[in-house]
Design a protein around this motif. Sequence first.
Motif, PDB file in Angstrom:
ATOM      1  N   MET A   1       9.398-103.442 -77.794  1.00 22.21           N
ATOM      2  CA  MET A   1       9.830-102.400 -76.710  1.00 22.21           C
ATOM      3  C   MET A   1      11.471-102.292 -76.658  1.00 22.21           C
ATOM      4  O   MET A   1      12.085-103.363 -76.785  1.00 22.21           O
ATOM      5  CB  MET A   1       9.349-102.834 -75.235  1.00 22.21           C
ATOM      6  N   ILE A   2      12.036-101.220 -76.895  1.00 25.00           N
ATOM      7  CA  ILE A   2      13.436-101.045 -76.632  1.00 25.00           C
ATOM      8  C   ILE A   2      13.858-101.052 -75.405  1.00 25.00           C
ATOM      9  O   ILE A   2      13.129-100.983 -74.234  1.00 25.00           O
ATOM     10  CB  ILE A   2      13.754 -99.645 -77.243  1.00 25.00           C
ATOM     11  N   GLN A   3      15.285-101.432 -75.160  1.00 22.25           N
ATOM     12  CA  GLN A   3      15.953-101.458 -73.849  1.00 22.25           C
ATOM     13  C   GLN A   3      17.064-100.541 -73.782  1.00 22.25           C
ATOM     14  O   GLN A   3      17.791-100.307 -75.114  1.00 22.25           O
ATOM     15  CB  GLN A   3      16.326-103.104 -73.587  1.00 22.25           C
ATOM     16  N   SER A   4      17.530-100.083 -72.727  1.00 19.43           N
ATOM     17  CA  SER A   4      18.617 -99.453 -72.537  1.00 19.43           C
ATOM     18  C   SER A   4      19.804-100.403 -72.245  1.00 19.43           C
ATOM     19  O   SER A   4      19.355-101.320 -71.921  1.00 19.43           O
ATOM     20  CB  SER A   4      18.428 -98.359 -71.110  1.00 19.43           C
ATOM     21  N   MET A   5      20.979 -99.600 -72.693  1.00 17.28           N
ATOM     22  CA  MET A   5      22.181-100.549 -72.363  1.00 17.28           C
ATOM     23  C   MET A   5      22.468-100.266 -70.766  1.00 17.28           C
ATOM     24  O   MET A   5      23.595-100.921 -70.438  1.00 17.28           O
ATOM     25  CB  MET A   5      23.048-100.161 -73.561  1.00 17.28           C
ATOM     26  N   THR A   6      22.168 -99.307 -70.307  1.00 15.29           N
ATOM     27  CA  THR A   6      22.257 -98.745 -69.222  1.00 15.29           C
ATOM     28  C   THR A   6      21.734 -99.874 -67.745  1.00 15.29           C
ATOM     29  O   THR A   6      20.460 -99.776 -68.019  1.00 15.29           O
ATOM     30  CB  THR A   6      22.140 -97.132 -68.457  1.00 15.29           C
ATOM     31  N   GLY A   7      22.214-100.338 -67.035  1.00 13.69           N
ATOM     32  CA  GLY A   7      21.531-101.237 -65.935  1.00 13.69           C
ATOM     33  C   GLY A   7      22.568-101.742 -64.894  1.00 13.69           C
ATOM     34  O   GLY A   7      23.646-101.560 -64.898  1.00 13.69           O
ATOM     35  N   GLU A 229       7.818 -96.322 -85.569  1.00 15.61           N
ATOM     36  CA  GLU A 229       7.377 -97.834 -86.044  1.00 15.61           C
ATOM     37  C   GLU A 229       8.457 -98.628 -85.482  1.00 15.61           C
ATOM     38  O   GLU A 229       8.502 -99.755 -85.067  1.00 15.61           O
ATOM     39  CB  GLU A 229       7.394 -98.051 -87.595  1.00 15.61           C
ATOM     40  N   THR A 230       9.682 -98.163 -85.628  1.00 11.31           N
ATOM     41  CA  THR A 230      11.088 -99.013 -85.128  1.00 11.31           C
ATOM     42  C   THR A 230      10.866 -99.194 -83.817  1.00 11.31           C
ATOM     43  O   THR A 230      11.095-100.076 -83.152  1.00 11.31           O
ATOM     44  CB  THR A 230      12.208 -98.538 -85.614  1.00 11.31           C
ATOM     45  N   LEU A 231      10.581 -98.067 -82.989  1.00  9.83           N
ATOM     46  CA  LEU A 231      10.302 -97.903 -81.496  1.00  9.83           C
ATOM     47  C   LEU A 231       9.425 -99.066 -80.935  1.00  9.83           C
ATOM     48  O   LEU A 231       9.792 -99.903 -80.015  1.00  9.83           O
ATOM     49  CB  LEU A 231       9.776 -96.797 -80.894  1.00  9.83           C
ATOM     50  N   GLY A 238      19.029 -99.944 -81.261  1.00 14.84           N
ATOM     51  CA  GLY A 238      20.001 -98.776 -81.264  1.00 14.84           C
ATOM     52  C   GLY A 238      20.543 -98.361 -82.716  1.00 14.84           C
ATOM     53  O   GLY A 238      20.634 -97.333 -82.958  1.00 14.84           O
ATOM     54  N   ARG A 239      21.012 -99.309 -83.082  1.00 15.07           N
ATOM     55  CA  ARG A 239      21.757 -99.041 -84.348  1.00 15.07           C
ATOM     56  C   ARG A 239      20.936 -98.556 -85.402  1.00 15.07           C
ATOM     57  O   ARG A 239      21.082 -97.609 -86.236  1.00 15.07           O
ATOM     58  CB  ARG A 239      22.663-100.291 -84.941  1.00 15.07           C
ATOM     59  N   LYS A 240      19.814 -99.176 -85.488  1.00 23.47           N
ATOM     60  CA  LYS A 240      18.861 -98.810 -86.578  1.00 23.47           C
ATOM     61  C   LYS A 240      18.351 -97.438 -86.296  1.00 23.47           C
ATOM     62  O   LYS A 240      18.041 -96.591 -87.162  1.00 23.47           O
ATOM     63  CB  LYS A 240      17.578 -99.903 -86.692  1.00 23.47           C
ATOM     64  N   LEU A 241      17.847 -97.144 -85.114  1.00 22.37           N
ATOM     65  CA  LEU A 241      17.314 -95.853 -84.874  1.00 22.37           C
ATOM     66  C   LEU A 241      18.429 -94.801 -84.923  1.00 22.37           C
ATOM     67  O   LEU A 241      18.149 -93.761 -85.474  1.00 22.37           O
ATOM     68  CB  LEU A 241      16.849 -95.563 -83.360  1.00 22.37           C
ATOM     69  N   GLY A 242      19.802 -95.124 -84.777  1.00 21.03           N
ATOM     70  CA  GLY A 242      20.795 -94.182 -85.031  1.00 21.03           C
ATOM     71  C   GLY A 242      20.755 -93.797 -86.417  1.00 21.03           C
ATOM     72  O   GLY A 242      21.153 -92.552 -87.070  1.00 21.03           O
ATOM     73  N   PHE A 243      20.674 -94.812 -87.267  1.00 22.71           N
ATOM     74  CA  PHE A 243      20.670 -94.400 -89.013  1.00 22.71           C
ATOM     75  C   PHE A 243      19.349 -93.655 -89.413  1.00 22.71           C
ATOM     76  O   PHE A 243      19.646 -92.676 -90.311  1.00 22.71           O
ATOM     77  CB  PHE A 243      20.708 -95.679 -89.892  1.00 22.71           C
ATOM     78  N   ASN A 284      22.268 -94.733 -75.945  1.00 20.65           N
ATOM     79  CA  ASN A 284      21.853 -95.774 -74.623  1.00 20.65           C
ATOM     80  C   ASN A 284      21.079 -96.856 -75.206  1.00 20.65           C
ATOM     81  O   ASN A 284      20.847 -97.748 -74.357  1.00 20.65           O
ATOM     82  CB  ASN A 284      21.378 -94.998 -73.584  1.00 20.65           C
ATOM     83  N   VAL A 285      20.525 -96.851 -76.447  1.00 21.86           N
ATOM     84  CA  VAL A 285      19.400 -98.015 -76.947  1.00 21.86           C
ATOM     85  C   VAL A 285      20.315 -99.143 -77.192  1.00 21.86           C
ATOM     86  O   VAL A 285      21.258 -99.282 -78.029  1.00 21.86           O
ATOM     87  CB  VAL A 285      18.466 -97.400 -77.957  1.00 21.86           C
ATOM     88  N   LEU A 286      19.921-100.422 -76.588  1.00 23.70           N
ATOM     89  CA  LEU A 286      20.419-101.892 -76.933  1.00 23.70           C
ATOM     90  C   LEU A 286      20.265-101.866 -78.539  1.00 23.70           C
ATOM     91  O   LEU A 286      19.220-101.558 -79.140  1.00 23.70           O
ATOM     92  CB  LEU A 286      19.735-102.756 -76.155  1.00 23.70           C
TER      93      LEU A 286
END
Length: 286
Positions: A1-7, A229-231, A238-243, A284-286
């Motif tokens: 599970m992904i996490q946000s950097m906002t908190g 799948e990455t999600l 976040g870096r991987k999803l960005g790529f 915003n994804v960790l």
Amino acid sequence: MIQSMTGFGKASLQLPTKKITVEIKSLNSKGLDLNTRMPSVFREMELGLRNQISQRLERGKVDFSLYVEVTGEETTSKINVPIIKGYINQMKAVIPTADETELMKMAVRMPDALKTERDEIDENEWKQIQTVIDEALENIANFRKDEGASLEKEFQLRIGNINNLMNEAVSYDAERVETVKTRLRTALDELKVNVDENRFEQELIFYLEKYDITEEKVRLGNHLNYFLETLNGTEANGRKLGFITQEMGREINTMGSKSNHTEMQKLVVMMKDELEKIKEQVLNVL
């Protein structure tokens, strides 16, 4: 599970003579940008505290605040009796008839009338403060997970939209081939020349191959699946999803450059819009 950097995380503890409050806020950032605010007495603990926060939060622009509110009668400021007596004696020498009460009021306002004794860290107290810090870190971690769950739903919606738009764009392929074939045939008829049908078909196939989007469709579909799948993976970041979104953008742009069809171009623009919304949230994804 992904996490946000906002908190945001907060915790407090009431000790016999003071109240301890810890607040932690975080926003998105490429790395860990940590800013700490705490009473100077705890500064020697800052290095260990930074390591503790970096291990739990990993990335983000983090503001850590430790507040101490004195609720008891004790104070670190003491009246500097010898200094005040010295001031009073000096003023009496100048004005012998002056009222002592007035001299006292004047003396306590003079420099060095109060002295501040430096507190030493109480190990037992710091252990209690540490539990408050741990609680605040746990709260912000839970906040980030909840935000991550919301982001995941948003991503799944946008990815589904891109996939549907892509399939709709491909559905115009047959119509596009007929349109190109008809246009070329009309142009040749207007020239009133005899055409070798086999040669015409070969040239038509060569012409259409330049506008074929089959490879782009396959690659874009693979990128969409890899994003999902990455999600769902345990190491989603976040870096991987960005790529992956960068690769998706390349395929969508290529489809746009090849689509010589009005409806297809509209769909490509809609895909780009959905992808931009994904890119904004990926930050915003960790």
